[in-house]
Write a protein that holds these residues in place. Structure first.
Motif, PDB file in Angstrom:
ATOM      1  N   ALA A  40      43.769  44.233  23.763  1.00  0.00           N
ATOM      2  CA  ALA A  40      44.235  45.412  24.492  1.00  0.00           C
ATOM      3  C   ALA A  40      43.820  45.381  25.955  1.00  0.00           C
ATOM      4  O   ALA A  40      44.252  46.217  26.739  1.00  0.00           O
ATOM      5  CB  ALA A  40      43.699  46.674  23.829  1.00  0.00           C
ATOM      6  N   GLY A  41      42.956  44.438  26.349  1.00  0.00           N
ATOM      7  CA  GLY A  41      42.584  44.313  27.752  1.00  0.00           C
ATOM      8  C   GLY A  41      41.212  44.835  28.085  1.00  0.00           C
ATOM      9  O   GLY A  41      41.001  45.367  29.164  1.00  0.00           O
ATOM     10  N   ARG A  42      40.283  44.681  27.200  1.00  0.00           N
ATOM     11  CA  ARG A  42      38.908  45.121  27.447  1.00  0.00           C
ATOM     12  C   ARG A  42      38.337  44.355  28.638  1.00  0.00           C
ATOM     13  O   ARG A  42      38.416  43.132  28.696  1.00  0.00           O
ATOM     14  CB  ARG A  42      38.075  44.838  26.194  1.00  0.00           C
ATOM     15  N   VAL A  43      37.795  45.073  29.588  1.00  0.00           N
ATOM     16  CA  VAL A  43      37.226  44.454  30.787  1.00  0.00           C
ATOM     17  C   VAL A  43      35.739  44.232  30.553  1.00  0.00           C
ATOM     18  O   VAL A  43      35.006  45.161  30.238  1.00  0.00           O
ATOM     19  CB  VAL A  43      37.443  45.355  32.028  1.00  0.00           C
ATOM     20  N   GLU A  44      35.323  42.988  30.711  1.00  0.00           N
ATOM     21  CA  GLU A  44      33.928  42.623  30.493  1.00  0.00           C
ATOM     22  C   GLU A  44      33.413  41.877  31.719  1.00  0.00           C
ATOM     23  O   GLU A  44      34.077  40.966  32.196  1.00  0.00           O
ATOM     24  CB  GLU A  44      33.852  41.690  29.281  1.00  0.00           C
ATOM     25  N   PHE A  45      32.279  42.274  32.226  1.00  0.00           N
ATOM     26  CA  PHE A  45      31.708  41.551  33.358  1.00  0.00           C
ATOM     27  C   PHE A  45      30.199  41.666  33.336  1.00  0.00           C
ATOM     28  O   PHE A  45      29.638  42.591  32.754  1.00  0.00           O
ATOM     29  CB  PHE A  45      32.263  42.050  34.699  1.00  0.00           C
ATOM     30  N   ARG A  46      29.560  40.694  33.957  1.00  0.00           N
ATOM     31  CA  ARG A  46      28.107  40.679  34.114  1.00  0.00           C
ATOM     32  C   ARG A  46      27.798  40.298  35.544  1.00  0.00           C
ATOM     33  O   ARG A  46      28.607  39.697  36.230  1.00  0.00           O
ATOM     34  CB  ARG A  46      27.485  39.611  33.197  1.00  0.00           C
ATOM     35  N   THR A  47      26.606  40.625  35.962  1.00  0.00           N
ATOM     36  CA  THR A  47      26.187  40.213  37.301  1.00  0.00           C
ATOM     37  C   THR A  47      25.217  39.050  37.185  1.00  0.00           C
ATOM     38  O   THR A  47      24.514  38.915  36.197  1.00  0.00           O
ATOM     39  CB  THR A  47      25.485  41.366  38.050  1.00  0.00           C
ATOM     40  N   ALA A  73      42.556  47.056  37.449  1.00  0.00           N
ATOM     41  CA  ALA A  73      41.810  47.452  36.247  1.00  0.00           C
ATOM     42  C   ALA A  73      40.343  47.057  36.374  1.00  0.00           C
ATOM     43  O   ALA A  73      39.451  47.821  35.971  1.00  0.00           O
ATOM     44  CB  ALA A  73      42.424  46.807  35.012  1.00  0.00           C
ATOM     45  N   LEU A  74      40.077  45.899  36.950  1.00  0.00           N
ATOM     46  CA  LEU A  74      38.695  45.466  37.160  1.00  0.00           C
ATOM     47  C   LEU A  74      37.977  46.403  38.126  1.00  0.00           C
ATOM     48  O   LEU A  74      36.842  46.810  37.868  1.00  0.00           O
ATOM     49  CB  LEU A  74      38.656  44.026  37.683  1.00  0.00           C
ATOM     50  N   MET A  75      38.629  46.773  39.216  1.00  0.00           N
ATOM     51  CA  MET A  75      38.001  47.656  40.195  1.00  0.00           C
ATOM     52  C   MET A  75      37.709  49.030  39.585  1.00  0.00           C
ATOM     53  O   MET A  75      36.644  49.607  39.835  1.00  0.00           O
ATOM     54  CB  MET A  75      38.886  47.811  41.437  1.00  0.00           C
TER      55      MET A  75
END
Length: 103
Positions: A40-47, A73-75
């Motif tokens: 469905a487009g789950r946004v996942e990010f890490r620093t 979507a990321l922003m």
């Protein structure tokens, strides 16, 4: 986690150790839910250590509008993830780069 624990000495210092909190380890009964969220487009990010985000937003085969939608979507996800206690400018600079693989 028991099977991956033996790799802790290698993966741990690199920050690559699977973690249930980060969503990289899920119980067997939750697999269908996680697959559905991912599709469905789950946004996942890490620093990383210097607070940089390294996130793919698309592929070469994507058209310009799809890349724009993914970036938007990321922003939105980054803005929602901002802690309430954080003061000042949360996003200082954005740099987009392309990657390529050698054959």
């Amino acid at each position: 986690m028991g099977k991956v624990g033996r790799l802790g000495k290698i993966l741990g210092p690199r920050g690559l150790m699977p973690n249930p909190k980060a969503g990289t380890v899920v119980p067997t009964e939750d697999i269908p839910r996680v697959v559905h969220e991912t599709k469905a487009g789950r946004v996942e990010f890490r620093t990383d250590k210097t607070a940089n985000l390294h996130v793919p937003i698309g592929k070469v085969s994507f058209d310009e509008n799809k890349l724009y939608d993914n970036m938007a979507a990321l922003m939105e996800a980054i803005k929602k993830a901002k802690p309430a206690s954080t003061k000042g400018t949360f996003i200082r600079r954005i740099t987009l780069t392309s990657t390529w693989a050698r054959n």
